[in-house]
Design a protein around this motif. Structure first.
Motif, PDB file in Angstrom:
ATOM      1  N   MET A 169       0.739  -1.133  -0.041  1.00  0.00           N
ATOM      2  CA  MET A 169      -0.064   0.051   0.125  1.00  0.00           C
ATOM      3  C   MET A 169       1.007   1.172  -0.195  1.00  0.00           C
ATOM      4  SD  MET A 169      -3.012   0.836   2.680  1.00  0.00           S
ATOM      5  CE  MET A 169      -4.575   0.982   1.808  1.00  0.00           C
ATOM      6  N   GLN A 170       0.436   2.068  -0.771  1.00  0.00           N
ATOM      7  CA  GLN A 170       1.361   3.404  -0.899  1.00  0.00           C
ATOM      8  C   GLN A 170       1.545   4.074   0.574  1.00  0.00           C
ATOM      9  OE1 GLN A 170       3.006   3.610  -3.475  1.00  0.00           O
ATOM     10  NE2 GLN A 170       2.026   5.007  -4.786  1.00  0.00           N
ATOM     11  N   ILE A 171       0.395   4.266   1.336  1.00  0.00           N
ATOM     12  CA  ILE A 171       0.415   4.747   2.447  1.00  0.00           C
ATOM     13  C   ILE A 171       1.818   4.397   3.264  1.00  0.00           C
ATOM     14  CG2 ILE A 171      -0.585   5.339   4.569  1.00  0.00           C
ATOM     15  CD1 ILE A 171      -3.285   5.069   3.245  1.00  0.00           C
ATOM     16  N   ASP A 172       2.104   3.170   3.366  1.00  0.00           N
ATOM     17  CA  ASP A 172       3.247   2.635   3.873  1.00  0.00           C
ATOM     18  C   ASP A 172       4.652   3.283   3.422  1.00  0.00           C
ATOM     19  OD1 ASP A 172       1.347   1.099   5.715  1.00  0.00           O
ATOM     20  OD2 ASP A 172       1.661  -0.751   4.056  1.00  0.00           O
ATOM     21  N   LYS A 173       4.755   3.480   2.355  1.00  0.00           N
ATOM     22  CA  LYS A 173       5.759   4.153   1.805  1.00  0.00           C
ATOM     23  C   LYS A 173       6.251   5.538   2.557  1.00  0.00           C
ATOM     24  CE  LYS A 173       5.874   1.954  -2.485  1.00  0.00           C
ATOM     25  NZ  LYS A 173       5.762   2.095  -4.022  1.00  0.00           N
ATOM     26  N   ILE A 174       5.097   6.362   2.948  1.00  0.00           N
ATOM     27  CA  ILE A 174       5.323   7.659   3.575  1.00  0.00           C
ATOM     28  C   ILE A 174       5.256   7.686   5.125  1.00  0.00           C
ATOM     29  CG2 ILE A 174       4.570   8.747   1.234  1.00  0.00           C
ATOM     30  CD1 ILE A 174       1.866   9.490   2.927  1.00  0.00           C
ATOM     31  N   ARG A 175       4.681   6.573   5.667  1.00  0.00           N
ATOM     32  CA  ARG A 175       4.467   6.367   7.028  1.00  0.00           C
ATOM     33  C   ARG A 175       6.065   6.562   7.790  1.00  0.00           C
ATOM     34  NH1 ARG A 175      -0.339   4.800   9.397  1.00  0.00           N
ATOM     35  NH2 ARG A 175      -1.020   3.874   7.443  1.00  0.00           N
ATOM     36  N   GLY A 176       6.105   7.382   8.823  1.00  0.00           N
ATOM     37  CA  GLY A 176       7.246   7.360   9.614  1.00  0.00           C
ATOM     38  C   GLY A 176       7.009   8.351  10.757  1.00  0.00           C
ATOM     39  N   GLU A 177       8.057   8.712  11.632  1.00  0.00           N
ATOM     40  CA  GLU A 177       7.800   9.543  12.713  1.00  0.00           C
ATOM     41  C   GLU A 177       7.841  11.076  12.134  1.00  0.00           C
ATOM     42  OE1 GLU A 177       7.409   9.130  15.832  1.00  0.00           O
ATOM     43  OE2 GLU A 177       7.220   6.827  15.242  1.00  0.00           O
ATOM     44  N   GLN A 178       8.730  11.314  11.255  1.00  0.00           N
ATOM     45  CA  GLN A 178       8.568  12.647  10.674  1.00  0.00           C
ATOM     46  C   GLN A 178       7.238  12.826  10.158  1.00  0.00           C
ATOM     47  OE1 GLN A 178      12.081  12.668   8.021  1.00  0.00           O
ATOM     48  NE2 GLN A 178      13.409  13.662   9.667  1.00  0.00           N
ATOM     49  N   THR A 179       6.710  11.902   9.281  1.00  0.00           N
ATOM     50  CA  THR A 179       5.474  12.191   8.746  1.00  0.00           C
ATOM     51  C   THR A 179       4.263  12.322   9.802  1.00  0.00           C
ATOM     52  OG1 THR A 179       6.236  11.000   6.748  1.00  0.00           O
ATOM     53  CG2 THR A 179       3.642  11.498   6.909  1.00  0.00           C
ATOM     54  N   ASN A 180       4.552  11.406  10.856  1.00  0.00           N
ATOM     55  CA  ASN A 180       3.487  11.528  11.876  1.00  0.00           C
ATOM     56  C   ASN A 180       3.495  12.897  12.213  1.00  0.00           C
ATOM     57  OD1 ASN A 180       2.933   8.839  11.608  1.00  0.00           O
ATOM     58  ND2 ASN A 180       3.953   7.973  13.276  1.00  0.00           N
ATOM     59  N   GLN A 181       4.852  13.388  12.850  1.00  0.00           N
ATOM     60  CA  GLN A 181       4.790  14.697  13.631  1.00  0.00           C
ATOM     61  C   GLN A 181       4.108  15.732  12.395  1.00  0.00           C
ATOM     62  OE1 GLN A 181       9.001  16.235  13.950  1.00  0.00           O
ATOM     63  NE2 GLN A 181       8.164  17.850  15.368  1.00  0.00           N
ATOM     64  N   LEU A 182       4.364  15.751  11.232  1.00  0.00           N
ATOM     65  CA  LEU A 182       3.816  16.796  10.356  1.00  0.00           C
ATOM     66  C   LEU A 182       2.343  16.602  10.269  1.00  0.00           C
ATOM     67  CD1 LEU A 182       3.903  18.667   7.939  1.00  0.00           C
ATOM     68  CD2 LEU A 182       4.010  16.615   6.454  1.00  0.00           C
ATOM     69  N   PHE A 183       1.581  15.619  10.341  1.00  0.00           N
ATOM     70  CA  PHE A 183       0.507  15.150  10.286  1.00  0.00           C
ATOM     71  C   PHE A 183      -0.269  15.672  11.479  1.00  0.00           C
ATOM     72  CE2 PHE A 183       0.654  11.973   6.761  1.00  0.00           C
ATOM     73  CZ  PHE A 183       0.983  12.777   5.651  1.00  0.00           C
ATOM     74  N   LYS A 184       0.417  15.495  12.686  1.00  0.00           N
ATOM     75  CA  LYS A 184      -0.195  15.722  13.978  1.00  0.00           C
ATOM     76  C   LYS A 184      -0.299  17.273  14.046  1.00  0.00           C
ATOM     77  CE  LYS A 184       0.874  11.491  16.464  1.00  0.00           C
ATOM     78  NZ  LYS A 184       2.007  10.953  17.547  1.00  0.00           N
ATOM     79  N   ALA A 185       0.610  17.976  13.490  1.00  0.00           N
ATOM     80  CA  ALA A 185       0.962  19.428  13.381  1.00  0.00           C
ATOM     81  C   ALA A 185      -0.261  19.996  12.692  1.00  0.00           C
ATOM     82  CB  ALA A 185       2.076  20.011  12.943  1.00  0.00           C
TER      83      ALA A 185
END
Length: 105
Positions: A1-17
């Protein structure tokens, strides 16, 4: 799944922000600091292209009205039709009337 390619701590921080933004003014302030003007305009253009695709506009019309390349339109078409559902979900929330208009065409 494409989502798994972008998933990570930095991306989590961005989306939470992004989820912490309270209104349009805060969005403008955050994205002004985060992105270049060109990047913000490109993101806005992609969402507009997705909306126009949902409304069954032709590639020619979309290209003329948005300035998006046919390659960009094609990529967004694939995402709208076969992607993770993000465009459809957000467009349905922003414009609940789109489904009604699309169903009438």
């Amino acid at each position: 799944m494409q989502i798994d390619k972008i998933r990570g701590e930095q991306t989590n921080q961005l989306f939470k922000a992004m989820l912490e933004l309270k209104d349009l003014d805060e969005c403008y302030e955050f994205f002004d600091d985060l992105c270049t003007i060109s990047e913000i305009q490109s993101l806005g253009q992609r969402l507009e292209v997705a909306q126009m695709l949902k409304l069954k506009n032709t590639y020619d019309t979309i290209q003329h009205e948005t300035g998006a390349s046919t390659a960009t339109i094609s990529r967004i078409r694939r995402c709208v039709d076969y992607g993770s559902g993000g465009y459809n979900k957000i467009l349905g929330r922003l414009y609940p009337e789109i489904k009604e208009v699309v169903d009438k065409k």
